[in-house]
Write a protein that holds these residues in place. Structure first.
Motif, PDB file in Angstrom:
ATOM      1  N   PHE A 344      16.130  73.683  52.841  1.00  0.00           N
ATOM      2  CA  PHE A 344      17.101  74.811  52.743  1.00  0.00           C
ATOM      3  C   PHE A 344      16.575  76.237  52.592  1.00  0.00           C
ATOM      4  O   PHE A 344      15.311  76.275  51.984  1.00  0.00           O
ATOM      5  N   ASP A 345      17.341  77.052  53.269  1.00  0.00           N
ATOM      6  CA  ASP A 345      16.561  78.512  53.247  1.00  0.00           C
ATOM      7  C   ASP A 345      17.016  79.393  51.811  1.00  0.00           C
ATOM      8  O   ASP A 345      18.178  79.383  51.283  1.00  0.00           O
ATOM      9  N   PRO A 346      15.773  79.470  51.018  1.00  0.00           N
ATOM     10  CA  PRO A 346      16.116  80.191  49.553  1.00  0.00           C
ATOM     11  C   PRO A 346      16.778  81.374  49.700  1.00  0.00           C
ATOM     12  O   PRO A 346      17.115  82.103  48.800  1.00  0.00           O
ATOM     13  N   ARG A 347      16.613  82.225  51.182  1.00  0.00           N
ATOM     14  CA  ARG A 347      17.166  83.513  51.112  1.00  0.00           C
ATOM     15  C   ARG A 347      18.760  83.620  51.524  1.00  0.00           C
ATOM     16  O   ARG A 347      19.215  84.685  51.553  1.00  0.00           O
ATOM     17  N   LEU A 348      19.357  82.294  51.350  1.00  0.00           N
ATOM     18  CA  LEU A 348      20.815  82.577  51.510  1.00  0.00           C
ATOM     19  C   LEU A 348      21.519  83.210  50.361  1.00  0.00           C
ATOM     20  O   LEU A 348      20.918  83.349  49.220  1.00  0.00           O
ATOM     21  N   SER A 349      22.437  84.001  50.949  1.00  0.00           N
ATOM     22  CA  SER A 349      22.981  85.158  49.955  1.00  0.00           C
ATOM     23  C   SER A 349      23.595  84.531  48.653  1.00  0.00           C
ATOM     24  O   SER A 349      23.507  84.991  47.650  1.00  0.00           O
ATOM     25  N   HIS A 355      17.541  84.243  42.000  1.00  0.00           N
ATOM     26  CA  HIS A 355      15.936  84.642  42.041  1.00  0.00           C
ATOM     27  C   HIS A 355      15.382  84.911  40.902  1.00  0.00           C
ATOM     28  O   HIS A 355      15.884  85.811  40.034  1.00  0.00           O
ATOM     29  N   GLY A 356      14.235  84.372  40.498  1.00  0.00           N
ATOM     30  CA  GLY A 356      13.581  84.594  39.247  1.00  0.00           C
ATOM     31  C   GLY A 356      13.998  83.920  38.080  1.00  0.00           C
ATOM     32  O   GLY A 356      13.483  83.827  37.171  1.00  0.00           O
ATOM     33  N   VAL A 357      14.955  82.916  38.303  1.00  0.00           N
ATOM     34  CA  VAL A 357      15.510  82.064  37.160  1.00  0.00           C
ATOM     35  C   VAL A 357      14.859  80.650  37.428  1.00  0.00           C
ATOM     36  O   VAL A 357      14.468  80.172  38.536  1.00  0.00           O
ATOM     37  N   ARG A 358      14.366  80.265  35.918  1.00  0.00           N
ATOM     38  CA  ARG A 358      13.680  78.831  35.811  1.00  0.00           C
ATOM     39  C   ARG A 358      14.625  77.921  35.972  1.00  0.00           C
ATOM     40  O   ARG A 358      15.724  77.952  35.258  1.00  0.00           O
ATOM     41  N   PHE A 359      14.322  76.925  36.698  1.00  0.00           N
ATOM     42  CA  PHE A 359      15.423  75.727  36.862  1.00  0.00           C
ATOM     43  C   PHE A 359      14.405  74.386  36.706  1.00  0.00           C
ATOM     44  O   PHE A 359      13.219  74.226  36.822  1.00  0.00           O
ATOM     45  N   LYS A 360      15.180  73.236  36.176  1.00  0.00           N
ATOM     46  CA  LYS A 360      14.366  72.038  36.028  1.00  0.00           C
ATOM     47  C   LYS A 360      15.091  71.250  37.135  1.00  0.00           C
ATOM     48  O   LYS A 360      16.065  71.194  37.062  1.00  0.00           O
ATOM     49  N   LEU A 370      13.276  80.087  41.107  1.00  0.00           N
ATOM     50  CA  LEU A 370      13.642  80.339  42.554  1.00  0.00           C
ATOM     51  C   LEU A 370      13.309  81.672  43.013  1.00  0.00           C
ATOM     52  O   LEU A 370      13.210  82.695  42.175  1.00  0.00           O
ATOM     53  N   ASN A 371      12.819  81.928  44.298  1.00  0.00           N
ATOM     54  CA  ASN A 371      12.614  83.062  44.823  1.00  0.00           C
ATOM     55  C   ASN A 371      12.705  83.057  46.516  1.00  0.00           C
ATOM     56  O   ASN A 371      13.032  81.813  46.875  1.00  0.00           O
ATOM     57  N   GLU A 372      12.551  84.091  47.078  1.00  0.00           N
ATOM     58  CA  GLU A 372      12.639  84.112  48.501  1.00  0.00           C
ATOM     59  C   GLU A 372      11.822  82.791  49.438  1.00  0.00           C
ATOM     60  O   GLU A 372      11.833  82.907  50.299  1.00  0.00           O
ATOM     61  N   LYS A 373      10.502  82.627  48.614  1.00  0.00           N
ATOM     62  CA  LYS A 373       9.639  81.434  49.330  1.00  0.00           C
ATOM     63  C   LYS A 373       9.757  80.303  48.792  1.00  0.00           C
ATOM     64  O   LYS A 373       8.825  79.431  48.937  1.00  0.00           O
TER      65      LYS A 373
END
Length: 389
Positions: A344-349, A355-360, A370-373
Motif C-alpha cells: 500500500f502506498d503510504p502517500r495516499l491522501s 503521518h507521525g502517529v504510532r500504531f500497533k 506511519l510516514n511517507e516511507k
C-alpha cells in the motif's frame, strides 16, 4: 452532566421495561459459540456441555466468549397445552442451562416465527407466549429467531406486495419480542432473516439486538469475504444494543488459510459484529486459539463506543477501512483481497493525517510509525491491522 444523564436513563428504565432490558443486553456485540457451523443437525446436549467446558479451559470465556448457543434440532413436540418440549438429544434443558450458568456462561436457543424450523422441527408460530415463558423457565439468555418456513406465510399473505411483506415479517419478529418482554427474563434477541426488507432500518424498533444482514456464511474465502466487505454502508445502523450481523465465525473449521482467517477475524472486529465461534472447541489448534483469542483484536470489536468501521479507500482488490475507538483513537485496516502480495502506498491522501502517529500491528505486535516511507506490505488474502497507540 454525567449524573444528569444517568438519572434520565434510570427514570426511562423505571418507566419502560423495554428500554431497561435492551440497555442491559448487548451493550457490545455478543461473543460466544454456536453449534451449527460444525455440528449442524447432529448436535447433542453432550456436545453443548463439552463446548461450555472448552470455553472455560481454553481461556475463551475469560476473553469474552460467554454465550453457548444451541442452533436448530433441539426441538421436540408440544403437549396438549401447547408447551414445547425437547427431543431425546436434549433430555434436560433446564439442567443444561444450570450447568452452563455454573461455568460463568450463558445459554442460547433457536426457533422460528414459522410453523417449522429450517431443519423441519417445531417452530414458534402461534405459540410465541408459551415458548417465551418456557425459555424463561429454563433459564435461556439468547434467542436466535430464524425466518425459515415463515417465508412461505409471507409469500401467501403478501401476494407479491413488498411493503406488505415487510410489514408481515416485522410483526412476526416483534410479536416474539413482546412475548420475551412479558416472560420477564432478559434475553439477547437475534433476528435471522437474511437482511430482507432492509431490516437494519426497523430492527431496533422491533426489539432486535442484532440482525442478519446477509445469507449464510460458509468456510470459504470467496463467501466470507463477499459477506464481510458488503457491510460497507450499514455502519450508521449499528451501535450499543443493536448490531449488524454478517453471520457466525468459521475460524478453525479448516476451509481457509491462517491469513484468510485473520482477515475474517479482523473484518468482523472492524464491523463491530457479533463474534460467535462455530468450530469444534474441543479440538482447537494453537493457531485457531491465537486468532480467536487475540485480545487486541477482540478489544476492537468490543470497544464501548460501538462504532462500525467504514471503507475509506478502494482500488481493485485493495481496501482501507477505518474505525473510531473510545478515547479518540483510530484503527486502520489494510485488506488485500488480491492474489499476490501488495504494498500500500503510504502517500495516499487519506493517510496523510496519520503521518507521525504510532500504531500497533495487532497481529504481529510490532510498532509502526506511519510516514511517507512506511512499508505497508500485505500478503495475498491478508490484512494489516493497526491500532493507534
Amino acid at each position: 452532566m454525567k449524573k444528569i444523564c444517568a438519572l434520565v436513563l434510570g427514570l426511562l428504565g423505571a418507566m419502560n421495561p423495554l428500554f431497561a432490558q435492551r440497555s442491559n443486553v448487548s451493550a457490545t456485540p455478543p461473543m460466544g459459540w454456536n453449534s451449527w457451523n460444525h455440528f449442524a443437525e447432529k448436535v447433542t446436549e453432550a456436545d453443548v456441555r463439552a463446548a461450555a467446558d472448552a470455553l472455560v479451559s481454553s481461556g475463551m470465556r475469560d476473553a469474552g466468549y460467554v454465550y453457548v448457543n444451541i442452533d436448530d434440532t433441539w426441538e421436540g413436540k408440544r403437549d396438549a397445552q401447547g408447551v414445547i418440549h425437547t427431543n431425546d438429544k436434549f433430555p434436560d434443558m433446564k439442567g443444561l442451562a444450570d450447568y452452563v450458568h455454573s461455568k460463568g456462561l450463558k445459554l442460547g436457543i433457536y426457533s422460528s416465527p414459522g410453523p417449522s424450523t429450517c431443519a423441519g422441527y417445531e417452530g414458534s408460530y402461534g405459540h410465541e407466549d408459551e415458548d417465551a415463558r418456557t425459555y424463561a423457565a429454563w433459564g435461556i439468555d439468547y434467542l436466535k429467531y430464524d425466518q425459515c418456513s415463515f417465508g412461505d406465510i409471507i409469500e401467501q399473505q403478501a401476494g407479491g406486495d413488498q411493503d406488505k411483506a415487510a410489514s408481515i415479517q416485522r410483526a412476526a419478529y416483534e410479536k416474539m419480542h413482546q412475548a420475551i418482554m412479558k416472560a420477564g427474563r432478559p434475553m439477547v434477541y437475534s433476528f435471522c432473516q437474511y437482511g430482507l426488507y432492509a431490516v437494519w432500518q426497523w430492527g431496533p424498533d422491533a426489539g432486535a439486538n442484532l440482525w442478519r444482514t446477509t445469507g449464510d456464511i460458509s468456510d470459504h474465502w470467496d463467501r466470507m469475504s463477499l459477506i464481510g466487505f458488503d457491510q460497507d454502508g450499514l455502519e450508521k445502523f449499528a451501535g450499543p444494543g443493536h448490531w449488524n450481523d454478517p453471520d457466525m465465525l468459521e475460524i478453525g473449521n479448516g476451509g481457509m488459510t491462517r491469513s484468510e482467517y485473520e482477515v475474517h477475524m479482523s473484518l468482523w472486529a472492524m464491523l463491530s459484529a457479533p463474534l460467535l465461534a462455530g468450530n469444534d472447541l474441543s479440538k482447537m489448534t494453537p493457531e485457531t486459539k491465537s486468532i480467536l483469542m487475540n485480545r487486541d483484536v477482540i478489544a476492537v470489536d468490543q470497544d464501548p463506543l460501538g462504532h462500525q468501521a467504514k471503507r475509506l479507500w478502494v482500488e481493485g482488490p485493495m481496501e482501507i477501512w477505518g474505525k473510531d475507538l473510545s478515547g479518540g483513537r483510530r484503527v486502520i485496516a489494510y485488506f488485500n483481497r488480491g492474489e499476490a502480495a501488495f504494498d500500500f502506498d503510504p502517500r495516499l491522501s487519506i493517510l496523510a493525517p496519520l503521518h507521525g502517529v504510532r500504531f500497533k500491528d495487532l497481529w504481529s505486535g510490532n510498532t509502526i510509525v506511519l510516514n511517507e516511507k512506511s512499508r505497508l506490505l500485505v500478503p495475498r488474502h491478508g490484512v494489516l491491522l493497526l491500532r493507534q497507540q
